[in-house]
Design a protein around this motif. Structure first.
Motif, PDB file in Angstrom:
ATOM      1  N   ILE A  69       0.506  -1.304   0.245  1.00  0.00           N
ATOM      2  CA  ILE A  69       0.014   0.131  -0.008  1.00  0.00           C
ATOM      3  C   ILE A  69       1.353   1.644  -0.036  1.00  0.00           C
ATOM      4  CG2 ILE A  69      -0.169   0.377   2.229  1.00  0.00           C
ATOM      5  CD1 ILE A  69      -3.170   0.099   0.939  1.00  0.00           C
ATOM      6  N   ASP A  70       1.853   1.136   0.284  1.00  0.00           N
ATOM      7  CA  ASP A  70       2.447   2.295   0.508  1.00  0.00           C
ATOM      8  C   ASP A  70       2.905   2.744  -0.970  1.00  0.00           C
ATOM      9  OD1 ASP A  70       2.602   2.671   3.534  1.00  0.00           O
ATOM     10  OD2 ASP A  70       4.180   1.343   3.879  1.00  0.00           O
ATOM     11  N   ASN A  71       3.635   1.650  -1.746  1.00  0.00           N
ATOM     12  CA  ASN A  71       4.622   1.867  -2.924  1.00  0.00           C
ATOM     13  C   ASN A  71       3.182   1.865  -4.093  1.00  0.00           C
ATOM     14  OD1 ASN A  71       4.282  -0.394  -3.193  1.00  0.00           O
ATOM     15  ND2 ASN A  71       6.486  -0.576  -3.655  1.00  0.00           N
ATOM     16  N   LEU A  72       1.917   1.748  -3.654  1.00  0.00           N
ATOM     17  CA  LEU A  72       0.620   1.840  -4.654  1.00  0.00           C
ATOM     18  C   LEU A  72       0.537   2.908  -5.416  1.00  0.00           C
ATOM     19  CD1 LEU A  72      -1.256  -0.331  -6.094  1.00  0.00           C
ATOM     20  CD2 LEU A  72      -2.765   0.755  -4.684  1.00  0.00           C
ATOM     21  N   SER A  73       0.912   3.700  -4.950  1.00  0.00           N
ATOM     22  CA  SER A  73       0.867   4.812  -5.566  1.00  0.00           C
ATOM     23  C   SER A  73       1.903   5.492  -6.876  1.00  0.00           C
ATOM     24  CB  SER A  73      -0.154   6.202  -4.713  1.00  0.00           C
ATOM     25  OG  SER A  73       1.490   6.889  -4.411  1.00  0.00           O
ATOM     26  N   GLN A  74       2.453   4.548  -6.622  1.00  0.00           N
ATOM     27  CA  GLN A  74       4.250   5.281  -7.695  1.00  0.00           C
ATOM     28  C   GLN A  74       3.720   4.245  -8.729  1.00  0.00           C
ATOM     29  OE1 GLN A  74       7.276   4.201  -5.019  1.00  0.00           O
ATOM     30  NE2 GLN A  74       7.067   5.601  -4.041  1.00  0.00           N
ATOM     31  N   CYS A  75       2.984   2.922  -8.486  1.00  0.00           N
ATOM     32  CA  CYS A  75       2.505   2.454  -9.896  1.00  0.00           C
ATOM     33  C   CYS A  75       1.424   2.998 -10.877  1.00  0.00           C
ATOM     34  CB  CYS A  75       2.189   1.040  -9.686  1.00  0.00           C
ATOM     35  SG  CYS A  75       3.385   0.144  -9.032  1.00  0.00           S
ATOM     36  N   LEU A  76       0.774   3.317 -10.574  1.00  0.00           N
ATOM     37  CA  LEU A  76      -0.715   4.103 -11.491  1.00  0.00           C
ATOM     38  C   LEU A  76       0.024   5.719 -11.463  1.00  0.00           C
ATOM     39  CD1 LEU A  76      -3.199   3.141  -8.034  1.00  0.00           C
ATOM     40  CD2 LEU A  76      -2.675   1.534 -10.395  1.00  0.00           C
ATOM     41  N   GLN A  77      -0.989   5.440 -13.030  1.00  0.00           N
ATOM     42  CA  GLN A  77      -0.759   6.469 -13.459  1.00  0.00           C
ATOM     43  C   GLN A  77      -2.377   7.235 -13.804  1.00  0.00           C
ATOM     44  OE1 GLN A  77       0.755   5.584 -17.436  1.00  0.00           O
ATOM     45  NE2 GLN A  77       2.492   4.803 -16.693  1.00  0.00           N
ATOM     46  N   THR A  78      -1.347   9.410 -13.760  1.00  0.00           N
ATOM     47  CA  THR A  78      -2.765   9.874 -14.208  1.00  0.00           C
ATOM     48  C   THR A  78      -3.651   9.600 -15.093  1.00  0.00           C
ATOM     49  OG1 THR A  78      -1.668  11.568 -14.757  1.00  0.00           O
ATOM     50  CG2 THR A  78      -2.058  11.085 -12.478  1.00  0.00           C
ATOM     51  N   HIS A  79      -2.378   9.138 -16.466  1.00  0.00           N
ATOM     52  CA  HIS A  79      -2.976   9.495 -17.376  1.00  0.00           C
ATOM     53  C   HIS A  79      -2.558  10.484 -18.829  1.00  0.00           C
ATOM     54  CE1 HIS A  79      -5.306   5.910 -16.389  1.00  0.00           C
ATOM     55  NE2 HIS A  79      -4.379   4.713 -17.357  1.00  0.00           N
ATOM     56  N   LEU A  80      -2.080  11.541 -17.282  1.00  0.00           N
ATOM     57  CA  LEU A  80      -2.103  12.453 -18.202  1.00  0.00           C
ATOM     58  C   LEU A  80      -0.779  12.959 -18.327  1.00  0.00           C
ATOM     59  CD1 LEU A  80      -3.959  15.235 -18.470  1.00  0.00           C
ATOM     60  CD2 LEU A  80      -2.384  16.051 -16.364  1.00  0.00           C
ATOM     61  N   GLU A  81      -1.229  14.229 -19.417  1.00  0.00           N
ATOM     62  CA  GLU A  81       0.438  14.473 -20.846  1.00  0.00           C
ATOM     63  C   GLU A  81       0.256  15.901 -21.332  1.00  0.00           C
ATOM     64  OE1 GLU A  81       0.771  12.265 -23.682  1.00  0.00           O
ATOM     65  OE2 GLU A  81       1.747  10.353 -22.165  1.00  0.00           O
ATOM     66  N   GLY A  82       1.617  16.312 -20.331  1.00  0.00           N
ATOM     67  CA  GLY A  82       1.405  18.034 -20.215  1.00  0.00           C
ATOM     68  C   GLY A  82       1.434  18.981 -19.860  1.00  0.00           C
ATOM     69  N   LYS A  83       1.133  19.701 -19.712  1.00  0.00           N
ATOM     70  CA  LYS A  83       0.900  20.436 -18.585  1.00  0.00           C
ATOM     71  C   LYS A  83       0.044  21.675 -19.155  1.00  0.00           C
ATOM     72  CE  LYS A  83       4.455  21.444 -14.827  1.00  0.00           C
ATOM     73  NZ  LYS A  83       3.882  21.775 -13.951  1.00  0.00           N
ATOM     74  N   LEU A  84      -1.296  22.468 -17.754  1.00  0.00           N
ATOM     75  CA  LEU A  84      -2.160  23.237 -18.744  1.00  0.00           C
ATOM     76  C   LEU A  84      -1.532  24.848 -19.068  1.00  0.00           C
ATOM     77  CD1 LEU A  84      -4.323  22.990 -16.312  1.00  0.00           C
ATOM     78  CD2 LEU A  84      -5.334  22.340 -18.064  1.00  0.00           C
ATOM     79  N   CYS A  85      -2.076  25.377 -20.535  1.00  0.00           N
ATOM     80  CA  CYS A  85      -1.963  27.012 -20.938  1.00  0.00           C
ATOM     81  C   CYS A  85      -1.985  27.529 -19.845  1.00  0.00           C
ATOM     82  CB  CYS A  85      -1.806  26.937 -22.269  1.00  0.00           C
ATOM     83  SG  CYS A  85      -3.333  26.986 -22.389  1.00  0.00           S
TER      84      CYS A  85
END
Length: 134
Positions: A69-85
């Motif tokens: 559970i401590d490193n689970l969030s490191q394995c999951l992705q946001t699927h977001l690329e780039g940064k908001l202008c």
């Protein structure tokens, strides 16, 4: 100090809400504002292109790995690329602000204190930590 800002915001929202005082108006305006947030994000992808979504199945390491559970969030992705202008950021912030206005209006109508709700959620997250899986 922060509770004063929340209370002041909640009082100002109560004084500013004139047309949509009905609970039905408030909940439908809240839902509409949520849709406008989603639409603004989608337009950041499709019209502006400052961000993109590269969605695929979330892959977890094999059972042999030391996944916990401590490193689970490191394995999951946001699927977001780039940064908001800057333009898209301003639009989305505005839509989220409108959403906060109607959320606060809902709290006012139901005689709930937004700051108290925030504190309860904050305490729950701090108490449960990573076990507060949502």
């Amino acid at each position: 100090m922060k509770d004063i800002i929340f209370d002041d915001f909640q009082n100002n929202v109560d004084q500013s809400l004139i047309r949509h005082r009905s609970l039905l108006d408030i909940i439908t305006k809240l839902q509409e504002s949520e849709s406008r947030i989603n639409r603004a994000i989608a337009k950041s992808v499709t019209n502006c292109g400052c961000i993109s979504i590269n969605a695929k199945k979330q892959e977890l390491p094999s059972k042999d790995s030391d996944l916990n559970i401590d490193n689970l969030s490191q394995c999951l992705q946001t699927h977001l690329e780039g940064k908001l202008c800057e333009n898209c950021r301003d639009i989305i912030e505005g839509e989220i602000g409108t959403n906060l206005f109607y959320l606060t209006s809902l709290c006012n109508t139901l005689e709930l204190n937004l700051y108290d709700i925030l504190l309860k959620e904050y305490d729950k997250i701090n108490t449960l930590g990573k076990f507060n899986l949502r």
